[in-house]
Enzyme design. Structure first.
Site, PDB file in Angstrom:
ATOM      1  N   HIS A 102      44.546  51.217  44.472  1.00 13.64           N
ATOM      2  CA  HIS A 102      44.735  51.613  43.068  1.00 13.64           C
ATOM      3  C   HIS A 102      46.132  52.174  42.863  1.00 13.64           C
ATOM      4  O   HIS A 102      46.642  52.933  43.696  1.00 13.64           O
ATOM      5  CB  HIS A 102      43.684  52.659  42.671  1.00 13.64           C
ATOM      6  CG  HIS A 102      43.787  53.097  41.239  1.00 13.64           C
ATOM      7  ND1 HIS A 102      43.617  52.230  40.186  1.00 13.64           N
ATOM      8  CD2 HIS A 102      44.049  54.322  40.695  1.00 13.64           C
ATOM      9  CE1 HIS A 102      43.758  52.886  39.057  1.00 13.64           C
ATOM     10  NE2 HIS A 102      44.034  54.162  39.340  1.00 13.64           N
ATOM     11  N   ASP A 142      47.021  57.659  34.719  1.00 15.07           N
ATOM     12  CA  ASP A 142      46.086  56.805  35.445  1.00 15.07           C
ATOM     13  C   ASP A 142      45.311  55.967  34.416  1.00 15.07           C
ATOM     14  O   ASP A 142      44.659  56.535  33.520  1.00 15.07           O
ATOM     15  CB  ASP A 142      45.110  57.634  36.287  1.00 15.07           C
ATOM     16  CG  ASP A 142      44.327  56.780  37.284  1.00 15.07           C
ATOM     17  OD1 ASP A 142      44.263  55.556  37.078  1.00 15.07           O
ATOM     18  OD2 ASP A 142      43.795  57.346  38.257  1.00 15.07           O
ATOM     19  N   CYS A 171      45.744  47.623  37.209  1.00 10.15           N
ATOM     20  CA  CYS A 171      46.304  48.970  37.320  1.00 10.15           C
ATOM     21  C   CYS A 171      47.812  48.928  37.573  1.00 10.15           C
ATOM     22  O   CYS A 171      48.572  49.730  37.013  1.00 10.15           O
ATOM     23  CB  CYS A 171      45.595  49.747  38.423  1.00 10.15           C
ATOM     24  SG  CYS A 171      45.573  48.914  40.030  1.00 10.15           S
TER      25      CYS A 171
END
Length: 460
Positions: free
Chosen positions: A351, A368, A418
């Site tokens: 991630h 995030d 991401c």
């Protein structure tokens, strides 16, 4: 002793209809009635309830006639609406006679059956007359209140046509002549304009140029090809028919050997070298690798060199495992406290996230796209900034740092975008723009980042 005469105890007489009395008398045979009276009453009840044999024969004949009519209904679809009315009328009469017979009973029921038999014979004659009207000539009268319609020789009777409004008609049954009933011919839709040879040649030329510029057709969308054609020929190519043809041309071009991807294609910028495998991570829902992340970060830093400093993607991993001693030489040629923003990409397992340090405000903000709260990351960055301030002799930046988690940012809906979100965070923060993208914009933004990497310049 005196003998008291025995009196018969007659059953109480109940006020029931005659038909129910018959059934009641038959059920109470052994309740004190005389033998002669029982036989007489039984004969009367049986005589009143048993239909004559001629009635049975008439009923069978009527059923055969109705069965023949039922078969004719499904053979002749033109007269189907009228026959259904006739069938409904017969059903209504049968229900009325059955109800009258149940309520009447006795001799009344017998008279109802006789009346039903006589009227059933008339109905059979009327039905048979209607069934054979086409073979025997003009109709001799129709049941259920319908009157015969005059027929002209060699004419077709249309029974399901009605007219609305006040219109003059000379045909039978108020029907317009045959030429007026014929619907007007439908307007034929013009066939879609096909692409000419010049259009096809222009599309192929544009795809050849894109293939040599980008190494593949990953960053090329159908809308770009349509815009190119409209600019060259000054025509409309965004219609569904032409758009489908252009898509077919692009797919056919990609199937040709050697046109899907140029394996020897490379992008070089400073110390970064991107191969087709690296650029291919921007296609679809692939995960971005460190080479793409670091080169795009350098493009962001070079767009505003006096304002932003971008750290390598391996910086935080080295800081977390080795401490400040493992990364103290990474900024020997730059004073990070003279910058306005510090962009630090964070890669944990599978991630990507981002830490943005606002030097003048002493804030450490965590971005995030999955909105996870990683509290250790801002603490590691704060310790690094304190140690760096001591080493560079900047006592103003030793204390006063605050950490924040940015929650109102664009959120991803899958597990693969991401890295693309982190690169867009870096670009918008460096250029001072408000976040105006979301998950639905990722396919377009991936193609745009592919082009920016190949041109080694950001698109503002």
């Amino acid at each position: 002793m005196r003998h008291t005469p025995v009196q018969r105890h007659l059953p109480p007489l109940s006020l029931l209809p005659p038909g129910r009395h018959d059934k009641l008398f038959l059920a109470r045979r052994n309740e004190g009635w005389g033998a002669a009276e029982e036989e007489e009453e039984e004969e009367m009840s049986l005589r009143s309830c048993t239909p004559p044999p001629r009635q049975r024969r008439g009923r069978r004949q009527r059923l055969r006639t109705l069965r023949a009519l039922y078969l004719r209904l499904f053979k002749r679809s033109v007269t189907q609406p009228f026959h259904w009315k006739l069938w409904g009328g017969l059903g209504g009469r049968r229900r009325r006679f059955a109800l009258r017979r149940r309520e009447g009973g006795g001799s009344v029921g017998t008279e109802a059956l006789k009346t039903q038999h006589r009227e059933g014979a008339d109905e059979n004659a009327s039905v048979a007359n209607h069934v054979t009207e086409e073979e025997s000539g003009p109709p001799r009268g129709l049941p259920n209140g319908f009157s015969p319609l005059p027929l002209e020789p060699d004419s077709i009777l249309i029974t399901n046509v009605c007219s609305v409004g006040t219109q003059d008609s000379n045909g039978p049954n108020g029907v317009h002549p045959e030429e007026e009933l014929t619907p007007p011919p439908e307007k034929e839709t013009p066939p879609p304009v096909a692409l000419t040879e010049e259009h096809v040649a222009c599309v192929q030329s544009f795809l050849d140029q894109s293939l040599h510029t980008y190494g593949s057709l990953i960053p090329i969308a159908t809308e770009e090809v349509l815009e190119k054609l409209e600019d060259v020929f000054q025509q409309l190519f965004s219609t569904p028919a032409r758009k489908a043809m252009v898509q077919h041309l692009i797919q056919s071009y990609q199937r040709l050997p050697g046109n899907a991807m140029l394996r020897g294609f490379r992008v070089t910028y400073k110390r970064h070298v991107l191969s087709m495998d690296d650029l291919g991570t921007l296609y679809g829902q692939n995960w971005l690798n460190d080479q793409v992340m670091n080169m795009y970060g350098d493009l962001v830093m070079d767009a505003v060199p006096e304002k932003v400093h971008f750290f390598n993607s391996f910086f935080y991993d080295k800081l977390r495992t080795k401490g400040y001693e493992g990364v103290k030489r990474w900024t020997k040629n730059v004073d990070i406290f003279n910058k306005q923003l510090l962009l630090i990409p964070i890669h944990l397992e599978v991630h990507w996230s981002l830490v943005c340090v606002n030097v003048s405000k002493r804030t450490i903000t965590y971005f995030d796209s999955q909105r996870t709260l990683n509290r250790r990351c801002p603490k590691h960055i704060a310790k690094y900034l304190q140690a760096e301030a001591i080493k560079k002799d900047r006592p103003d930046f030793v204390s006063g740092w605050k950490g924040f988690f940015k929650m109102n940012v664009a959120r991803q809906n899958n597990d693969s975008d991401c890295g693309a979100f982190v690169l867009q965070y870096c670009k918008f923060l460096a250029l001072g723009l408000q976040f105006s993208f979301g998950q639905q914009d990722m396919p377009k933004l991936r193609r745009q980042m592919y082009k920016e990497l190949c041109h080694c310049k950001l698109t503002v």
